[in-house]
Design a protein around this motif. Structure first.
Motif, PDB file in Angstrom:
ATOM      1  N   TRP A 140      -5.073   8.967  -5.988  1.00 16.71           N
ATOM      2  CA  TRP A 140      -3.665   8.857  -5.630  1.00 16.71           C
ATOM      3  C   TRP A 140      -3.489   8.814  -4.117  1.00 16.71           C
ATOM      4  O   TRP A 140      -4.337   9.293  -3.370  1.00 16.71           O
ATOM      5  N   LEU A 143       2.853   7.587  -0.423  1.00 21.23           N
ATOM      6  CA  LEU A 143       3.426   6.457   0.307  1.00 21.23           C
ATOM      7  C   LEU A 143       4.793   6.829   0.860  1.00 21.23           C
ATOM      8  O   LEU A 143       5.542   7.564   0.223  1.00 21.23           O
ATOM      9  N   GLU A 145       8.638   5.601   1.701  1.00 20.16           N
ATOM     10  CA  GLU A 145       9.543   4.821   0.859  1.00 20.16           C
ATOM     11  C   GLU A 145       9.457   3.325   1.173  1.00 20.16           C
ATOM     12  O   GLU A 145       9.456   2.492   0.273  1.00 20.16           O
ATOM     13  N   ASP A 147       6.869   1.632   2.369  1.00 13.11           N
ATOM     14  CA  ASP A 147       5.606   1.125   1.833  1.00 13.11           C
ATOM     15  C   ASP A 147       5.690   0.952   0.327  1.00 13.11           C
ATOM     16  O   ASP A 147       5.173  -0.021  -0.224  1.00 13.11           O
ATOM     17  N   HIS A 148       6.360   1.882  -0.336  1.00 13.02           N
ATOM     18  CA  HIS A 148       6.495   1.804  -1.791  1.00 13.02           C
ATOM     19  C   HIS A 148       7.329   0.583  -2.190  1.00 13.02           C
ATOM     20  O   HIS A 148       6.980  -0.135  -3.125  1.00 13.02           O
ATOM     21  N   GLU A 149       8.431   0.336  -1.480  1.00 12.91           N
ATOM     22  CA  GLU A 149       9.287  -0.810  -1.790  1.00 12.91           C
ATOM     23  C   GLU A 149       8.527  -2.118  -1.582  1.00 12.91           C
ATOM     24  O   GLU A 149       8.636  -3.047  -2.379  1.00 12.91           O
ATOM     25  N   LEU A 151       5.223  -2.576  -1.690  1.00 13.01           N
ATOM     26  CA  LEU A 151       4.208  -2.664  -2.739  1.00 13.01           C
ATOM     27  C   LEU A 151       4.836  -3.069  -4.068  1.00 13.01           C
ATOM     28  O   LEU A 151       4.291  -3.891  -4.804  1.00 13.01           O
ATOM     29  N   LYS A 152       6.002  -2.531  -4.356  1.00 12.41           N
ATOM     30  CA  LYS A 152       6.714  -2.854  -5.599  1.00 12.41           C
ATOM     31  C   LYS A 152       7.133  -4.326  -5.607  1.00 12.41           C
ATOM     32  O   LYS A 152       6.994  -5.021  -6.615  1.00 12.41           O
TER      33      LYS A 152
END
Length: 179
Positions: A140, A143, A145, A147-149, A151-152
């Motif tokens: 795991w 991330l 926020e 970076d997460h957006e 990647l998504k």
């Protein structure tokens, strides 16, 4: 922490104060990382064959921070109330009364139970900042926020371009008809 029932009857109300070792709670499957000896102070009174213990448990346990997993000292002061009897039918009348089948009462299991009931669901460290948060582990990553957006969005784009292999032969179906 053991009490002789005869001694309690003779000296009722019987007062006690003792330091108790409860480090067994560290080895149990819970969040307590460390718990030094606790102080137990209280009294026992006897009325109609019911031994009523009123006592306080004071100590400090070390728990993991919910954000950073660093050690957090958590002080507790528990007010406990337990009743015991050596008469069968009184236990059946009231579920709150514990049955004693010996001449000596060990209060330690009830002390441990009260401490376990006092363990909070979450504790937070005062020094919890983004600098000391564990950012990755086995399998795991943490991330931000943004970076997460990103990647998504990349993952959704790949999903749209991907064609199900079972339907790949139908991809050219309409192109052949136009020719």
């Amino acid at each position: 922490m053991k009490f002789s029932l005869q001694k309690i009857k003779r000296e009722s109300p019987y007062e006690f104060e003792e330091t108790v070792n409860v480090d067994e709670l560290e080895r149990m499957d819970n969040d307590i990382r460390k718990i030094p000896d606790v102080k137990v102070k209280g009294n026992v009174s006897v009325k109609q064959d019911i031994y009523t213990f009123q006592y306080s448990i004071k100590g400090t346990m070390t728990l993991p921070c919910a954000r950073t997993l660093v050690d957090v000292p958590y002080e507790f002061d528990i007010q406990a109330f337990d009743q015991f009897t050596d008469v069968d039918y009184k236990v059946k009348e009231d579920e709150e009364i514990h049955f004693i089948d010996q001449e000596v009462l060990d209060l330690l299991p009830y002390i441990k139970e009260n401490i376990l009931l006092e363990v909070p669901i979450r504790v937070y460290s005062d020094e919890a900042t983004m600098d000391n948060i564990i950012s990755e582990g086995n399998g795991w990553d943490l991330l931000q926020e943004e970076d997460h957006e990103e990647l998504k969005a990349n993952h959704e784009e790949e999903e749209q371009e991907k064609v199900d292999p079972r339907l790949s032969s139908l991809k050219n179906f309409f192109e052949d008809k136009n020719d």
